[in-house]
Design a protein around this motif. Structure first.
Motif, PDB file in Angstrom:
ATOM      1  N   ARG A 113       0.831  -1.211   0.000  1.00  0.00           N
ATOM      2  CA  ARG A 113       0.000   0.000   0.000  1.00  0.00           C
ATOM      3  C   ARG A 113       0.863   1.257   0.000  1.00  0.00           C
ATOM      4  O   ARG A 113       0.575   2.224  -0.703  1.00  0.00           O
ATOM      5  CB  ARG A 113      -0.920   0.006   1.223  1.00  0.00           C
ATOM      6  N   ASP A 152      -7.253   5.825   4.217  1.00  0.00           N
ATOM      7  CA  ASP A 152      -6.025   5.121   3.873  1.00  0.00           C
ATOM      8  C   ASP A 152      -6.014   4.785   2.385  1.00  0.00           C
ATOM      9  O   ASP A 152      -6.963   5.072   1.659  1.00  0.00           O
ATOM     10  CB  ASP A 152      -5.877   3.842   4.716  1.00  0.00           C
ATOM     11  N   TYR A 153      -4.942   4.165   1.929  1.00  0.00           N
ATOM     12  CA  TYR A 153      -4.818   3.826   0.520  1.00  0.00           C
ATOM     13  C   TYR A 153      -5.695   2.631   0.166  1.00  0.00           C
ATOM     14  O   TYR A 153      -6.106   1.849   1.026  1.00  0.00           O
ATOM     15  CB  TYR A 153      -3.358   3.547   0.167  1.00  0.00           C
TER      16      TYR A 153
END
Length: 243
Positions: free
Chosen positions: A91, A115-116
């Motif tokens: 990630r 988040d990713y």
């Protein structure tokens, strides 16, 4: 590395809109069901499949079969943990934003995802568990794999992942569970076997009912019958030769 699917003409983005578009047309109550299912429900169902599989393998087959299956079930959550750890640097390297960051008009069912996106943790964890269950028991494993695929669909439906995020997660979970299985099962099997032989923990691996059945009717649990060739058989053989 963030530009994996920023082009609106990408098949990845097109499939995202097609699947997520179902959420726009669905009733609000159904979206709430999908939200719970995608976030928690399928993973809870996966835990139930693991427990059901454990309960089943304790009661059938030989002791060797039970030890091998329980060792694989112990590996299931460990495989999920390993896969999630591997996903951390992936990630960070890819740095792909969530789809709703780059694309407008999505029906996002879960807010607050910062988040990713690549790869999907939920898909990774679900498939790692499912593959380990498949190693333990084919039928329960197929059910678990079906749940993992449903988890991936739900994540796209919810608007929090691209389809390729899910595909990457399914692949990562499969790889982690399969590639490390020989080593981990070689380590876990002796431990599970020791537990099976212990008085207090033996029921965790082998049910007492199965052991009792094995003692009375060994053929019902796959234990070979005693070989012929006792004294009486030797006498018959000698008589036959003499004749």
């Amino acid at each position: 590395m963030a530009e994996l699917a920023s082009d609106g003409s990408s098949p990845d983005v097109g499939l995202l809109y097609d699947i997520n578009g179902l959420a726009k047309d669905a009733p609000a109550w159904f979206d709430r069901v999908m939200e719970f299912t995608g976030e928690y429900g399928i993973m809870l169902a996966m835990v139930l499949v693991v427990l059901w599989c454990w309960w089943s393998v304790r009661r059938r087959g030989t002791l060797t079969d039970s030890v091998a299956a329980v060792a694989a079930l112990v590996w299931a959550p460990l495989a999920a943990g390993v896969a999630l750890l591997v996903n951390i640097p992936i990630r960070g390297f890819v740095e792909r934003p969530r789809p709703f960051v780059d694309h407008e008009g999505l029906q996002v069912l879960v807010e607050g995802k910062t988040d990713y996106s690549f790869v999907s943790d939920h898909a990774t964890m679900a498939m790692a568990i499912a593959v380990a269950v498949f190693v333990a028991h084919r039928r329960f494993g197929l059910a678990a794999i079906g749940l993992a695929l449903a988890e991936g669909f739900a994540r796209v439906y919810m608007g929090v992942h691209y389809p390729t995020d899910v595909i990457g997660g399914l692949a990562l979970g499969t790889a982690a569970a399969l590639l490390l299985a020989p080593l981990t099962l070689a380590l876990l099997t002796p431990l599970v076997s020791a537990v099976a032989r212990s008085r207090r923990g033996g029921w965790l691996v082998r049910s007492r009912r199965a052991d009792a059945l094995a003692a009375v009717r060994p053929e019902t649990v796959g234990i070979p019958e005693p070989r012929l060739g006792g004294p009486a058989d030797d006498d018959r053989d000698e008589k036959g030769l003499a004749a």
